[in-house]
Design a protein around this motif. Structure first.
Motif, PDB file in Angstrom:
ATOM      1  N   SER A  30       0.099   7.215   1.626  1.00 15.30           N
ATOM      2  CA  SER A  30      -0.573   8.519   1.713  1.00 15.30           C
ATOM      3  C   SER A  30      -1.982   8.394   2.277  1.00 15.30           C
ATOM      4  O   SER A  30      -2.583   9.392   2.680  1.00 15.30           O
ATOM      5  CB  SER A  30      -0.613   9.183   0.336  1.00 15.30           C
ATOM      6  OG  SER A  30      -1.367   8.404  -0.581  1.00 15.30           O
ATOM      7  N   ALA A  31      -2.518   7.176   2.320  1.00 12.78           N
ATOM      8  CA  ALA A  31      -3.839   6.967   2.923  1.00 12.78           C
ATOM      9  C   ALA A  31      -3.767   6.962   4.442  1.00 12.78           C
ATOM     10  O   ALA A  31      -4.802   7.032   5.115  1.00 12.78           O
ATOM     11  CB  ALA A  31      -4.433   5.639   2.435  1.00 12.78           C
TER      12      ALA A  31
ATOM     13  N   SER B  30       3.380   4.405   9.524  1.00 11.68           N
ATOM     14  CA  SER B  30       2.691   4.287   8.233  1.00 11.68           C
ATOM     15  C   SER B  30       3.652   4.004   7.092  1.00 11.68           C
ATOM     16  O   SER B  30       3.387   4.363   5.938  1.00 11.68           O
ATOM     17  CB  SER B  30       1.919   5.589   7.942  1.00 11.68           C
ATOM     18  OG  SER B  30       1.003   5.870   8.969  1.00 11.68           O
ATOM     19  N   GLY B  31       4.761   3.366   7.400  1.00 13.60           N
ATOM     20  CA  GLY B  31       5.747   3.059   6.368  1.00 13.60           C
ATOM     21  C   GLY B  31       7.088   2.778   7.005  1.00 13.60           C
ATOM     22  O   GLY B  31       7.172   2.300   8.135  1.00 13.60           O
TER      23      GLY B  31
ATOM     24  N   PRO C 251       0.778  -1.241   0.000  1.00  9.99           N
ATOM     25  CA  PRO C 251       0.000   0.000   0.000  1.00  9.99           C
ATOM     26  C   PRO C 251       0.809   1.291   0.000  1.00  9.99           C
ATOM     27  O   PRO C 251       0.237   2.366  -0.205  1.00  9.99           O
ATOM     28  CB  PRO C 251      -0.832  -0.116   1.280  1.00  9.99           C
ATOM     29  CG  PRO C 251      -0.014  -0.984   2.180  1.00  9.99           C
ATOM     30  CD  PRO C 251       0.668  -1.963   1.276  1.00  9.99           C
ATOM     31  N   CYS C 252       2.103   1.226   0.221  1.00  7.87           N
ATOM     32  CA  CYS C 252       2.887   2.462   0.189  1.00  7.87           C
ATOM     33  C   CYS C 252       2.922   3.016  -1.231  1.00  7.87           C
ATOM     34  O   CYS C 252       3.145   2.278  -2.191  1.00  7.87           O
ATOM     35  CB  CYS C 252       4.309   2.215   0.693  1.00  7.87           C
ATOM     36  SG  CYS C 252       4.399   1.857   2.454  1.00  7.87           S
ATOM     37  N   ASP C 253       2.691   4.319  -1.354  1.00  5.42           N
ATOM     38  CA  ASP C 253       2.607   4.941  -2.678  1.00  5.42           C
ATOM     39  C   ASP C 253       3.356   6.266  -2.773  1.00  5.42           C
ATOM     40  O   ASP C 253       3.218   7.000  -3.750  1.00  5.42           O
ATOM     41  CB  ASP C 253       1.149   5.152  -3.074  1.00  5.42           C
ATOM     42  CG  ASP C 253       0.399   6.054  -2.103  1.00  5.42           C
ATOM     43  OD1 ASP C 253       0.942   6.376  -1.021  1.00  5.42           O
ATOM     44  OD2 ASP C 253      -0.747   6.442  -2.416  1.00  5.42           O
ATOM     45  N   ARG C 254       4.138   6.585  -1.757  1.00  9.49           N
ATOM     46  CA  ARG C 254       4.906   7.822  -1.741  1.00  9.49           C
ATOM     47  C   ARG C 254       6.294   7.545  -1.172  1.00  9.49           C
ATOM     48  O   ARG C 254       6.489   6.619  -0.382  1.00  9.49           O
ATOM     49  CB  ARG C 254       4.239   8.887  -0.861  1.00  9.49           C
ATOM     50  CG  ARG C 254       2.853   9.318  -1.277  1.00  9.49           C
ATOM     51  CD  ARG C 254       2.889  10.304  -2.436  1.00  9.49           C
ATOM     52  NE  ARG C 254       1.595  10.938  -2.601  1.00  9.49           N
ATOM     53  CZ  ARG C 254       0.548  10.401  -3.222  1.00  9.49           C
ATOM     54  NH1 ARG C 254       0.660   9.176  -3.723  1.00  9.49           N
ATOM     55  NH2 ARG C 254      -0.579  11.048  -3.335  1.00  9.49           N
ATOM     56  N   ALA C 255       7.241   8.386  -1.565  1.00 12.04           N
ATOM     57  CA  ALA C 255       8.585   8.329  -0.974  1.00 12.04           C
ATOM     58  C   ALA C 255       9.157   9.732  -0.915  1.00 12.04           C
ATOM     59  O   ALA C 255       8.863  10.577  -1.776  1.00 12.04           O
ATOM     60  CB  ALA C 255       9.498   7.407  -1.768  1.00 12.04           C
TER      61      ALA C 255
ATOM     62  N   PHE D 144       4.269   6.871  -6.604  1.00 10.00           N
ATOM     63  CA  PHE D 144       4.382   5.665  -7.420  1.00 10.00           C
ATOM     64  C   PHE D 144       3.203   4.739  -7.166  1.00 10.00           C
ATOM     65  O   PHE D 144       2.502   4.845  -6.150  1.00 10.00           O
ATOM     66  CB  PHE D 144       5.694   4.932  -7.137  1.00 10.00           C
ATOM     67  CG  PHE D 144       5.898   4.540  -5.696  1.00 10.00           C
ATOM     68  CD1 PHE D 144       5.386   3.344  -5.210  1.00 10.00           C
ATOM     69  CD2 PHE D 144       6.600   5.362  -4.830  1.00 10.00           C
ATOM     70  CE1 PHE D 144       5.563   2.980  -3.885  1.00 10.00           C
ATOM     71  CE2 PHE D 144       6.791   5.002  -3.509  1.00 10.00           C
ATOM     72  CZ  PHE D 144       6.275   3.811  -3.025  1.00 10.00           C
ATOM     73  N   THR D 145       3.011   3.841  -8.087  1.00 10.83           N
ATOM     74  CA  THR D 145       2.045   2.754  -7.949  1.00 10.83           C
ATOM     75  C   THR D 145       2.815   1.459  -8.094  1.00 10.83           C
ATOM     76  O   THR D 145       3.359   1.169  -9.164  1.00 10.83           O
ATOM     77  CB  THR D 145       0.953   2.833  -9.022  1.00 10.83           C
ATOM     78  OG1 THR D 145       0.253   4.070  -8.900  1.00 10.83           O
ATOM     79  CG2 THR D 145      -0.035   1.675  -8.869  1.00 10.83           C
TER      80      THR D 145
END
Length: 513
Positions: free
Chosen positions: A288-289, A268-269, A242-246, A317-318
């Motif tokens: 980001s959620a 959250s990561g 589920p992580c979509d940001r860095a 990213f996805t």
């Protein structure tokens, strides 16, 4: 050469992926008739987040004939012997995923089975005590075995940390010396062949047209050719990862550089810590959620060990993969082919693996579907292997402090991963399938490190004499410790390499051999 031979290879995009491809092609297509060109624009930045690698990169550099000491000097590199995971099982807990092996098998019985048998009967040290790279890392020591090195130092397996932008520049110099033509410009139009939709040429913003037979798309997430032009499609793995940001930011640090990457789980990561010669590379991968971008940036900056050297760089990213890594006459490498977050430092390896398979299945102008299909199947298998291994870390957490971690622990797993876990839980059996990237040691490290304990061990281990096995395990443990204690610190070892001083192999106790 014949009428079907590939004459013009066009690489779209530079960065790590583009220049790795250019370097390899310049080395292996030095046939007198194939010209490799690389198109990139100085106005388009590269991401360059990944600065940690895994051991196969040693083979890639050797394949190109690159001197390792020269490479380390040019890229501000350091050695990496594994990854330390902090707070992944539960808060306050840490474990080490080492490169190389645990101990050595006895009479065909895998070491971890013997370890588990011993552990069922008495209190044992953590299995990392039987890994020379883990023991050396815990002491901040490092060495590089030579061809005459004997056990246990011969088991020292390494990778690198380096500045990705410097690595790309180093490979650019290498490739250009071997005849790769760099073309400055932005692609504004792609011309497709009417009868089959193959890419014929690209047009730059200055009006120049570049024709090619084979195109390699290294244009990053946008997938300029593979997706925007060929509409290949993308498989989304966000429901598993589920992580979509860095965010990435460099910082100063004092003292010796650790010979390992550190991954610290937050609410959250997770945060990476990568020591280079001249700075510390830091970053936060997050969902980001579950946390805002501003709070994520603050979390990262609050957890820096040294002085911040730049503003954080953001990346969205996805996680997933392109449905076809090779479509028509376009092969996607790097982020254009897909993305699995950098938890196990696999991004650069996925580039390397794509290049190796392209060379092994290099086409001619007829572009045989058999070659394309085989390439795509192998790349799909590799991406899914990496995906499953990374998912394991998230799913196996035992944290209850945030909705993020609780949702990860509750996810439904891919069948391929569930099968591996079931086999492990029964009798700690692990099978390496096809050309699977992660070997037995890696799966054992994460399974045990994050508390997935098997119900039993393989009964074949009971065929070995208990006292002899116990003595052998103790000798292996002591050999690792005594060998590691005689090694130089990581900083000292780097200083000798960078000073071009040749190091003699350290003297070790005779019984180790």
């Amino acid at each position: 050469m014949n009428e079907h031979s590939i004459r013009n290879v066009v690489i779209v995009g530079g960065g790590t992926a583009g220049w790795m491809a250019a370097a390899a092609l310049s080395r292996y297509l030095d046939n007198g008739y194939t010209q490799t060109s690389l198109i990139e624009s100085e106005d388009i930045g590269t991401i360059g987040v990944g600065e940690a690698t895994i051991p196969p990169l040693v083979n890639f550099n050797a394949m190109l004939g690159i001197d390792e000491d020269e490479f380390l000097a040019a890229t501000k590199g350091t050695f990496k012997l594994g990854i330390e995971f902090v707070n992944w099982g539960q808060i306050g807990h840490r474990y080490f995923h080492p490169f190389g092996n645990y101990g050595h098998d006895l009479q065909g019985v895998h070491f971890h089975q013997l370890y588990l048998r011993e552990r069922s009967q008495r209190v044992m040290q953590d299995i990392s005590a039987w890994s020379i790279t883990a023991v050396a890392s815990s002491l901040g020591r490092c060495a590089r075995p030579g061809p005459e090195t004997r056990p246990p130092l011969s088991g020292m397996t390494h990778a690198f940390h380096f500045d990705a932008s410097l690595y790309a520049a180093y490979l650019r110099s290498y490739a250009e010396r071997l005849g790769v033509r760099r073309i400055e410009g932005k692609i504004v139009e792609t011309r497709l062949r009417g009868e089959d939709g193959f890419v014929e040429a690209v047009t730059l913003d200055n009006g120049r047209t570049i024709e090619g037979d084979l195109f390699i798309d290294c244009s990053g997430f946008r997938g300029l050719l593979i997706e925007q032009d060929l509409e290949t499609g993308y498989e989304d793995w966000t429901h598993w990862l589920p992580c979509d940001r860095a965010l990435a930011v460099p910082s100063t640090y004092d003292g010796q550089p650790d010979p390992f990457t550190r991954s610290t789980a937050h609410g959250s990561g997770w945060q990476w810590r990568i020591p280079l010669q001249h700075r510390m590379g830091n970053g936060l991968v997050y969902s980001s959620a579950h946390i805002s971008d501003d709070d994520a940036a603050q979390l990262l900056l609050d957890n820096l060990e040294g002085e911040q050297l730049a503003d954080p760089r953001a990346l969205s990213f996805t996680t997933g993969r392109r449905l076809l890594a090779w479509n028509k006459n376009v092969v996607a490498l790097g982020l254009a082919s897909g993305f699995v977050e950098p938890l196990e430092s696999t991004s650069i390896h996925l580039i390397q693996a794509g290049i190796a398979r392209l060379l092994a299945l290099f086409p001619d102008k007829r572009f045989s579907p058999i070659e394309r299909d085989e390439y795509n199947q192998q790349i799909q298998n590799l991406f899914e292997d990496v995906r499953d291994f990374v998912i394991l870390h998230y799913w196996a957490n035992r944290r209850t402090d945030s909705d993020f971690w609780k949702s990860c622990a509750a996810m439904e797993l891919p069948d391929s991963l569930q099968r591996k876990i079931d086999l492990w839980r029964s009798k700690a059996r692990i099978f390496r399938e096809n050309a699977e990237l992660f070997a037995r040691t890696s799966w054992v490290a994460v399974m045990l490190g994050q508390g997935i304990l098997p119900e039993s061990y393989d009964p074949i281990a009971d065929a070995l004499d208990e006292q002899k096995v116990a003595a052998a395990l103790e000798q292996m443990r002591l050999a690792n410790l005594q060998a590691a204690e005689r090694l130089p610190s990581h900083g000292e070892f780097l200083a000798e390499i960078l000073g071009h001083r040749r190091r003699s192999e350290p003297e070790l106790p005779e019984f180790i051999f």
